[in-house]
Design an enzyme around this catalytic site. Structure first.
Site, PDB file in Angstrom:
ATOM      1  N   PRO A 187      37.066  34.177  47.025  1.00 24.75           N
ATOM      2  CA  PRO A 187      37.350  35.549  46.600  1.00 24.75           C
ATOM      3  C   PRO A 187      38.809  35.934  46.849  1.00 24.75           C
ATOM      4  CG  PRO A 187      36.308  35.576  48.741  1.00 24.75           C
ATOM      5  CD  PRO A 187      36.365  34.131  48.321  1.00 24.75           C
ATOM      6  N   ARG A 210      40.442  39.113  44.766  1.00 25.10           N
ATOM      7  CA  ARG A 210      40.528  40.535  44.463  1.00 25.10           C
ATOM      8  C   ARG A 210      39.650  41.396  45.376  1.00 25.10           C
ATOM      9  NH1 ARG A 210      41.895  42.357  39.215  1.00 25.10           N
ATOM     10  NH2 ARG A 210      41.305  40.293  38.456  1.00 25.10           N
ATOM     11  N   ARG A 233      50.122  44.460  35.973  1.00 27.06           N
ATOM     12  CA  ARG A 233      48.757  44.509  35.437  1.00 27.06           C
ATOM     13  C   ARG A 233      48.576  45.481  34.267  1.00 27.06           C
ATOM     14  NH1 ARG A 233      44.566  45.467  37.692  1.00 27.06           N
ATOM     15  NH2 ARG A 233      43.450  43.633  36.935  1.00 27.06           N
ATOM     16  N   TYR A 262      47.454  43.416  31.039  1.00 28.64           N
ATOM     17  CA  TYR A 262      46.011  43.455  30.731  1.00 28.64           C
ATOM     18  C   TYR A 262      45.545  44.829  30.265  1.00 28.64           C
ATOM     19  CZ  TYR A 262      46.430  39.692  34.231  1.00 28.64           C
ATOM     20  OH  TYR A 262      46.828  38.609  34.972  1.00 28.64           O
ATOM     21  N   CYS A 292      63.400  47.924  30.538  1.00 25.41           N
ATOM     22  CA  CYS A 292      63.705  48.148  29.122  1.00 25.41           C
ATOM     23  C   CYS A 292      62.698  47.469  28.211  1.00 25.41           C
ATOM     24  CB  CYS A 292      65.118  47.663  28.834  1.00 25.41           C
ATOM     25  SG  CYS A 292      66.286  48.568  29.835  1.00 25.41           S
TER      26      CYS A 292
HETATM   27  N1  LLP Z   1      39.584  30.676  42.373  1.00 26.34           N
HETATM   28  C1  LLP Z   1      40.250  30.288  41.268  1.00 26.34           C
HETATM   29  C2  LLP Z   1      40.239  28.884  40.882  1.00 26.34           C
HETATM   30  C3  LLP Z   1      40.949  31.247  40.518  1.00 26.34           C
HETATM   31  O1  LLP Z   1      41.600  30.861  39.418  1.00 26.34           O
HETATM   32  C4  LLP Z   1      40.949  32.599  40.922  1.00 26.34           C
HETATM   33  C5  LLP Z   1      41.669  33.611  40.161  1.00 26.34           C
HETATM   34  C6  LLP Z   1      40.246  32.953  42.087  1.00 26.34           C
HETATM   35  C7  LLP Z   1      39.565  31.964  42.785  1.00 26.34           C
HETATM   36  C8  LLP Z   1      40.197  34.343  42.621  1.00 26.34           C
HETATM   37  O2  LLP Z   1      39.572  35.213  41.751  1.00 26.34           O
HETATM   38  P1  LLP Z   1      39.275  36.728  42.178  1.00 26.34           P
HETATM   39  O3  LLP Z   1      38.236  36.683  43.249  1.00 26.34           O
HETATM   40  O4  LLP Z   1      40.541  37.318  42.682  1.00 26.34           O
HETATM   41  O5  LLP Z   1      38.802  37.354  40.954  1.00 26.34           O
HETATM   42  N2  LLP Z   1      46.180  38.289  37.523  1.00 26.34           N
HETATM   43  C9  LLP Z   1      44.857  38.691  37.124  1.00 26.34           C
HETATM   44  C10 LLP Z   1      43.797  37.895  37.835  1.00 26.34           C
HETATM   45  C11 LLP Z   1      43.948  36.396  37.659  1.00 26.34           C
HETATM   46  C12 LLP Z   1      42.924  35.614  38.396  1.00 26.34           C
HETATM   47  C13 LLP Z   1      43.216  34.169  38.345  1.00 26.34           C
HETATM   48  N3  LLP Z   1      42.332  33.339  39.083  1.00 26.34           N
HETATM   49  C14 LLP Z   1      44.696  40.176  37.349  1.00 26.34           C
HETATM   50  O6  LLP Z   1      45.640  40.810  37.814  1.00 26.34           O
HETATM   51  O7  LLP Z   1      43.666  40.739  37.020  1.00 26.34           O
END
Ligand code: LLP
Length: 419
Positions: free
Chosen positions: A274, A276, A312, A316, A342
């Site tokens: 995890p 986020r 973000r 997105y 800019c």
């Molecule tokens: N494991 C792997 C292999 C991943 O690619 C990611 C996120 C995670 C774990 C963690 O995922 P989480 O629990 O944070 O959802 N920049 C984007 C999010 C990109 C996530 C990429 N991989 C945003 O700001 O929403």
């Protein structure tokens, strides 16, 4: 218990008024709540219960050394996707035996770094990468612990840029090729299969995709066991969503229970990655209003944080709540809150009802702890912001604001062009 709250109208992080941080450190600045990081880590860790498990915090979400050191103290492992992230973890005192190394493009140098450090596992994403891991390990006279990242072809129903388990995505290998790859691993003296891995995407707001993936992995695990492979763990990645506004994602407990249920009884250690859910709501970005202005069609607040500081919304279309740091104003106004960069894509919020703030006033951009600073750049030659960690009544600057020299560090002017 929320650690960002109002007291006498003013916004606080734990026991520190955010205004005090803005005055001491300047803006833009990322502020993280230590108590929130701890609470979130523990919530995930406890949700996985007494059965063997390992929480590998995904460093890409927020990789500040202080944050990593804090999570290490709580017993966290780490999910890294580059040599740089692995070095960060080691620098913060992280235990390499609790590190999984994911990512589709590991270089030989990165593989060697992981092998020398003695990481728990390489999450291998393709046959050629597997050969590269085997070759580097053989050269170093080591045996590389590997898990195959499979792509279970599950629609995580999230933003297309962060969905990673669709048939068309670049991540992992299709499930049906897995058994043959594990046979190849078993034949290779410099590889040892220790796990099976997948990751579905990010900001996933329902349990169904996790359940679908886990039950597909369960079937594959049964086949692999029948084929004689003795795996030690199954890694279901990260991806659990958080509330930015009205979203109601499952709780860590619901998520963990769903994973366990779908995997069925198993002696394997459950690994999760995890990012986020641990970091997002632990952080806010402080920004100051520079100007208000009126265009022909829209009204703007121009603030001192731009898309280089928080990408973000631009990338997105993400919506982050804006909280006034001072007392909320009685009158609300509809504004585009934009940065100084800019590009017309440089906005923090568009057509949003917010407090009627004017020059000098402060906003906190909420839920910015994950993929905030870690995606910041110095585009437009804007020094990257400072980062602050709040702990009760105290706060520490855990990353200095970049200074102009940082902007051209490592650049060189050829002799004949020197001023
Ligand atoms: N494991 C792997 C292999 C991943 O690619 C990611 C996120 C995670 C774990 C963690 O995922 P989480 O629990 O944070 O959802 N920049 C984007 C999010 C990109 C996530 C990429 N991989 C945003 O700001 O929403």
């Amino acid at each position: 218990m929320r650690h960002f709250f109002r007291r006498r109208g003013e916004l606080y992080c734990e026991e520190v008024p955010l205004r005090a941080i803005a005055e001491a450190v300047g803006t833009p600045t990322y502020v993280y709540s230590r108590a929130t990081l701890e609470r979130h880590f523990r919530a995930v860790d406890r949700a996985l219960g007494p059965a063997p498990h390992l929480v590998c915090y995904s460093v890409k979400a927020c990789g500040n050394l202080a944050v990593l050191a804090l999570l290490r103290r709580l017993g966290s492992g780490f999910d890294v996707v580059s040599g740089g992230e692995l070095r960060r973890v080691l620098q913060a005192g992280g235990d390499p035996a609790r590190v999984v190394f994911s990512g589709v493009g590991k270089t030989d140098d990165e593989i060697a770094l992981g092998l020398r450090a003695g990481i728990l596992c390489f999450n291998v994403e393709g046959e050629q990468e597997l050969s590269a891991v085997a070759a580097v390990a053989a050269r170093l006279r080591k045996v590389a612990p590997v898990a195959l990242r499979v792509n279970p072809d599950v629609d995580a129903k999230t933003h297309p840029y962060v969905a990673t388990a669709l048939a068309q995505s670049k991540f992992g290998v299709p499930l049906r090729r897995a058994r043959a790859i594990y046979r190849a691993i078993a034949r290779c003296p410099s590889l040892r299969a220790v796990g099976l891995d997948c990751h579905l995407g990010s900001q996933i707001e329902s349990l169904a995709p996790f359940e679908a993936a886990a039950s597909r992995l369960r079937r594959l695990l049964e086949e692999l066991a029948a084929d004689g492979h003795r795996l030690e763990h199954v890694d279901l990645g990260g991806g659990l969503g958080v509330p930015y506004g009205r979203e109601q994602p499952p709780s860590p407990r619901q998520w963990a229970d769903a994973l366990r249920r779908a995997l069925g009884p198993s002696r394997l250690r459950l690994v999760v990655e995890p990012g986020r859910v641990i970091a997002a709501n632990a952080g806010a970005l402080l920004t100051r209003v520079l100007y208000r202005k009126r265009g022909a069609a829209r009204a703007f607040a121009v603030v001192d944080a731009g898309m280089n500081d928080l990408l973000r919304p631009a990338l997105y279309g993400s919506v982050h709540a804006l909280e006034p740091v001072g007392r909320p104003t009685r009158r609300k106004v509809v504004l585009d809150v934009v940065g100084p960069v800019c590009e017309s894509g440089d906005f923090l919020a568009r057509r949003t009802r917010v407090d009627d703030l004017g020059p000098g006033d402060l906003w906190a951009v909420m839920t910015a702890g994950a993929y905030g600073f870690s995606m910041a750049s110095s585009y437009n030659s804007r020094p990257r912001p400072a980062e602050v960690l709040v702990d009760g009544r105290r706060f520490d600057v855990v990353r200095d604001r970049e200074n102009p020299r940082d902007l051209w560090r490592g650049e060189h002017i050829p002799e004949d062009l020197k001023p």
